[in-house]
Scaffold this active site. Structure first.
Site, PDB file in Angstrom:
ATOM      1  N   ASN A  80      56.517  98.275  31.050  1.00 60.56           N
ATOM      2  CA  ASN A  80      55.510  97.611  31.989  1.00 60.56           C
ATOM      3  C   ASN A  80      54.060  97.517  31.264  1.00 60.56           C
ATOM      4  O   ASN A  80      54.277  97.898  30.236  1.00 60.56           O
ATOM      5  CB  ASN A  80      55.419  98.662  33.363  1.00 60.56           C
ATOM      6  CG  ASN A  80      54.738 100.247  33.072  1.00 60.56           C
ATOM      7  OD1 ASN A  80      53.844 100.175  32.106  1.00 60.56           O
ATOM      8  ND2 ASN A  80      55.152 101.020  33.710  1.00 60.56           N
ATOM      9  N   ASP A 114      64.973  99.691  37.231  1.00 61.82           N
ATOM     10  CA  ASP A 114      66.401  99.907  36.879  1.00 61.82           C
ATOM     11  C   ASP A 114      67.268  98.627  37.170  1.00 61.82           C
ATOM     12  O   ASP A 114      67.990  98.248  36.581  1.00 61.82           O
ATOM     13  CB  ASP A 114      66.985 101.151  37.119  1.00 61.82           C
ATOM     14  CG  ASP A 114      66.316 102.396  36.711  1.00 61.82           C
ATOM     15  OD1 ASP A 114      65.594 102.191  35.481  1.00 61.82           O
ATOM     16  OD2 ASP A 114      66.297 103.193  37.260  1.00 61.82           O
TER      17      ASP A 114
END
Length: 381
Positions: free
Chosen positions: A197, A276
């Site tokens: 991220n 995920d």
């Protein structure tokens, strides 16, 4: 590109994926808000849901049509059968998962009324996924097109798996999560693509985050230069609710080496496992011959769908379910996404986008309708 066009890629998912790493039993409770330090609050019923970053990624890839093998370890408790059963139901091959003495991996998750969460992870059997185990499953592990890795397993095991698959010509996608700023050089050299991220990217590369969290004005070219110096030619940087950025030094056209991927905004009820789901979709896309940016664009839809249900694997949809949810919204509100503009500059489109929210709790499904603005941003370099 329209939603229909993006989601048509689900018809082309056919590749083979290996995932090695964690499987966890997620003990999940919902509450109006997250507790502060030292505070006790009242929550809803405790739920037991299948999770673990690697297990989630495998389940997400399998549910949309990829052929997936899971590698790792479960314990000798009741949760072991629960976890393997959930993966099997998702279509994941668990033949090579090892059973060890002791508890399986577990997490304790609290989810608030806005879908935000806190997670505490206990590795359990995941800590017993050893280098020797990796060597014992070499033939099966390398019998795929793409390998997915995260860092919920011992770092030496992750490195050994990456090296083994890289040498066998398998594309390696590394998710630096749980985040570590000091990746082993050997792991970086054996990994083809990095997934992080925006905050993890900044820490990993030692660069300052933009003021006021303004990633629109961020110098992505500078970040890409730093990333390449670190050892990665390809990466996806996720931006939470603002989509993602694909950095691809292998793209033939220099204008396609930095691409902003539009977010798909929905009313999230639980964001657990959405990252995920994103990675699992990227794995499936890459294994099926899609480009990195095409895979990330599809992943935006698949992970948005996951945010409308509770739990991690319990919220993941099949290709048909995902396509139908967005098709329903399109029929109610017109085409969900406009044709992506061609040219230079920034184009912002705000549309009202109705979607059906799914809630899957212990096998029960509840549906509610909602409407939420879908913001599309296209950055063209």
């Amino acid at each position: 590109m329209s939603a229909t066009e993006v989601l048509s890629a689900l018809d082309r998912i056919h590749g083979t994926v290996s995932v090695i790493g964690s499987m966890n039993a997620d003990y999940t409770v919902t509450a109006q808000r997250l507790p502060g330090p030292g505070e006790t609050i009242t929550g809803g019923p405790l739920q037991l849901l299948p999770g673990g970053k690697s297990g989630n990624q495998a389940a997400a890839a399998a549910r949309i049509g990829a052929t997936v093998q899971m590698f790792g370890a479960v314990g000798s408790d009741n949760n072991a059968d629960f976890l393997l059963g959930a993966l099997g139901e998702a279509g994941v091959n668990t033949t090579h998962v090892r059973r060890v003495l002791g508890p399986s991996g577990t997490t304790v998750i609290t989810v608030d009324a806005h879908g935000e969460n806190t997670i505490v992870y206990s590795p359990g059997s995941n800590a017993q996924v050893t280098v020797d185990y990796v060597e014992s499953v070499r033939d099966a592990l390398t019998h795929s097109t793409v390998l997915g890795l995260c860092l919920e397993s011992p770092i030496e095991t992750v490195t050994a798996a990456a090296r083994m698959c890289h040498e066998a010509g398998v594309k390696v996608l590394l998710n630096d999560s749980p985040f570590t700023p000091s990746l082993p050089v050997e792991l970086v050299e054996a990994s083809d693509i990095l997934l992080v991220n925006e905050h993890e990217m900044a820490q990993l590369l030692g660069i300052a985050e933009p003021e006021d969290d303004d990633w629109d004005a961020f110098d992505w070219r500078h970040a890409f230069d730093k990333l390449r110096g670190f050892g990665f030619e390809q990466a996806i940087v996720t931006l939470g609710g603002d989509g993602s950025v694909v950095l691809d030094g292998t793209a033939d056209d220099p204008e396609h080496r930095i691409q902003r991927i539009a977010p798909v905004r929905v009313k999230a009820v639980d964001t657990t496992g959405c990252g995920d789901s994103f990675m699992g979709t990227v794995l499936a896309g890459l294994a099926s011959g899609m480009t990195l940016s095409q895979s990330a664009e599809l992943a935006s839809y698949v992970s948005a769908y996951a945010a409308t249900g509770y739990g991690a694997q319990a919220s993941y949809g099949t290709a048909a379910q995902i396509r139908e949810a967005f098709a329903d919204a399109s029929r109610r509100n017109g085409e969900a996404l406009p044709q992506k503009p061609r040219g230079v500059g920034t184009h912002v489109v705000i549309l009202e986008f109705g979607l059906i929210s799914r809630t899957e709790q212990l096998g029960r499904q509840a549906c509610r309708r909602f409407s939420k603005a879908l913001r599309i941003r296209n950055w063209l370099w």
